[in-house]
Write an enzyme that holds these catalytic residues in place. Structure first.
Site, PDB file in Angstrom:
ATOM      1  N   GLY A  24      96.748 -37.408  35.435  1.00  0.00           N
ATOM      2  CA  GLY A  24      97.517 -38.419  34.722  1.00  0.00           C
ATOM      3  C   GLY A  24      98.854 -37.921  34.208  1.00  0.00           C
TER       4      GLY A  24
ATOM      5  N   SER B 263     101.920 -36.898  41.482  1.00  0.00           N
ATOM      6  CA  SER B 263     102.353 -37.528  42.736  1.00  0.00           C
ATOM      7  C   SER B 263     103.777 -38.068  42.617  1.00  0.00           C
ATOM      8  CB  SER B 263     101.375 -38.618  43.171  1.00  0.00           C
ATOM      9  OG  SER B 263     101.211 -39.554  42.154  1.00  0.00           O
TER      10      SER B 263
ATOM     11  N   THR C 293     102.211 -51.277  30.127  1.00  0.00           N
ATOM     12  CA  THR C 293     103.295 -52.197  29.766  1.00  0.00           C
ATOM     13  C   THR C 293     104.375 -52.238  30.840  1.00  0.00           C
ATOM     14  OG1 THR C 293     104.198 -50.368  28.483  1.00  0.00           O
ATOM     15  CG2 THR C 293     103.057 -52.092  27.250  1.00  0.00           C
ATOM     16  N   ASP C 294     104.517 -51.165  31.630  1.00  0.00           N
ATOM     17  CA  ASP C 294     105.677 -51.116  32.542  1.00  0.00           C
ATOM     18  C   ASP C 294     105.652 -52.232  33.579  1.00  0.00           C
ATOM     19  OD1 ASP C 294     103.652 -49.865  34.093  1.00  0.00           O
ATOM     20  OD2 ASP C 294     104.931 -48.191  34.745  1.00  0.00           O
TER      21      ASP C 294
ATOM     22  N   ASP D  32     106.666 -43.702  35.860  1.00  0.00           N
ATOM     23  CA  ASP D  32     106.491 -42.298  36.214  1.00  0.00           C
ATOM     24  C   ASP D  32     107.674 -41.774  37.030  1.00  0.00           C
ATOM     25  OD1 ASP D  32     104.092 -42.966  35.102  1.00  0.00           O
ATOM     26  OD2 ASP D  32     102.947 -42.878  36.964  1.00  0.00           O
TER      27      ASP D  32
HETATM   28  C1  GLA Z   1     100.149 -45.137  35.884  1.00  0.00           C
HETATM   29  C2  GLA Z   1     101.232 -45.908  36.627  1.00  0.00           C
HETATM   30  C3  GLA Z   1     102.381 -46.270  35.685  1.00  0.00           C
HETATM   31  C4  GLA Z   1     101.870 -46.958  34.435  1.00  0.00           C
HETATM   32  C5  GLA Z   1     100.701 -46.192  33.825  1.00  0.00           C
HETATM   33  C6  GLA Z   1     100.060 -46.931  32.686  1.00  0.00           C
HETATM   34  O1  GLA Z   1     100.640 -43.903  35.458  1.00  0.00           O
HETATM   35  O2  GLA Z   1     101.729 -45.142  37.704  1.00  0.00           O
HETATM   36  O3  GLA Z   1     103.318 -47.071  36.367  1.00  0.00           O
HETATM   37  O4  GLA Z   1     101.520 -48.281  34.704  1.00  0.00           O
HETATM   38  O5  GLA Z   1      99.693 -45.898  34.779  1.00  0.00           O
HETATM   39  O6  GLA Z   1     100.968 -47.089  31.663  1.00  0.00           O
END
Ligand code: GLA
Length: 323
Positions: A88, A92, A19-20, A136
């Site tokens: 995840g 990074s 969604t971001d 993130d």
């Molecule tokens: C990764 C990306 C984030 C976001 C997520 C999914 O972590 O770095 O910006 O898009 O995937 O929500």
């Protein structure tokens, strides 16, 4: 030469994935695993010793952060991270934010949280080629102990949402390599932008469910945004049952409509519910990585233990700060 000592956390996203970059909403929290940078300022050279080996991108990210920041300083420092790499949890971004803060400290520069996050987002995109959103980096910069952050990724407004002491957050690593994560991520993002353009909208944030009813990718984004806002309310109200239900719906949408899950992640979600979690979902980009679950705080430790060393109970931590 000036001494530098800073740390920046990884994150787990409670709800609101993919969604971001659609200008939508997310509900992550910074976690009590971080990247610690300690050493001295230099006049421009960047010498980093990655005590845990780092990963293939660590060096590239470090140099990209230095380039994008553009300060006439460098670092001679040790980098030690407790954020699991490549699972995840934004190892990074934790690295990028810690280095950006270290370079700012070295160069006597102060950046506002949003600017700092943008610098790190740009550097990571340049270093990895993945056109990631801002979640993130902004979470690593602006995390708050005992709170999740409701972030509006259009205005970048952040509302801390206290995590009630009765709710526990569990993270389990699927230990599946996220091989597709980069290319599929870019492909999903492009698909969203195409739908928004076709509808004449700035971003899918502005779409109604009616407008996207026949497009599974866009439908995920629109329904996920609504779930994030509902989940923030449920969290604030200590409504664990509703929070869990929304997380399970989110996982189903990421699996069926957005198609970023894997059989292993689906099985982990089921196993967590079986073990007593109220809700669980893949967290982050998908295609491997971690699952996040919620349960009563009392039960969280026992549930995590059932999954062995690849699981832990996560606490919401403060964002980047002096070491
Ligand atoms: C990764 C990306 C984030 C976001 C997520 C999914 O972590 O770095 O910006 O898009 O995937 O929500």
């Amino acid at each position: 030469m000036r001494e530098i000592d800073v740390r920046a956390p990884g994150r787990v996203n409670l709800i609101g994935d993919h969604t971001d970059y659609n200008d939508g909403f997310v509900l992550p929290m910074a976690i009590d695993r971080d990247c610690h940078v300690r050493g001295r300022a230099t006049d421009g050279v960047l010498i980093l010793r990655f005590l845990d080996g780092g990963d293939a991108n660590s060096d590239r990210i470090a140099h990209a952060v230095q380039d994008v920041l553009g300060l006439p300083v460098g670092l001679d420092a040790e980098v030690h991270s407790t954020v699991p790499v490549g699972s995840g949890l934004s190892s990074s971004s934790a690295l990028a934010v810690a280095l950006a803060c270290a370079l700012c400290a070295a160069g006597d520069a102060t950046l506002q949280p949003r600017e700092l996050a943008r610098v790190c987002q740009q550097a990571e995109t340049e270093a990895t080629g993945v056109p990631s959103g801002i979640m993130d980096q902004l979470t690593s910069v602006a995390g708050r102990a005992d709170n999740a952050l409701l972030i509006d990724c259009r205005s970048l407004e952040i509302r801390p949402v206290p995590i009630p002491s009765g709710i526990g957050v569990i993270v389990v690593d699927s230990r599946m390599p996220r091989t597709l994560a980069g290319s599929a991520y870019a492909e999903r993002r492009a698909a969203c932008e195409q739908v928004a353009a076709r509808l004449g909208l700035a971003a899918l944030r502005d779409a109604t469910l009616e407008q996207v009813a026949d497009d599974p990718r866009a439908r995920h984004v629109v329904t996920e945004n609504a779930r994030v806002l509902a989940a923030a309310d449920a969290l604030a109200a200590s409504d664990l049952a509703e929070l869990g239900r929304l997380m399970l719906e989110s996982h189903a949408s990421l699996r069926d409509d957005y198609e970023v899950s894997t059989p292993e992640l689906d099985a982990l979600v089921d196993a967590l519910v079986e073990a007593g979690a109220t809700g669980a979902r893949l967290t982050g980009a998908g295609f491997g990585g971690c699952v996040v679950a919620v349960s009563s705080a009392e039960e969280a430790g026992r549930i995590a233990e059932e999954f062995g060393e690849r699981a832990f109970v996560a606490r919401a931590a403060d964002g980047a700060r002096p070491g």
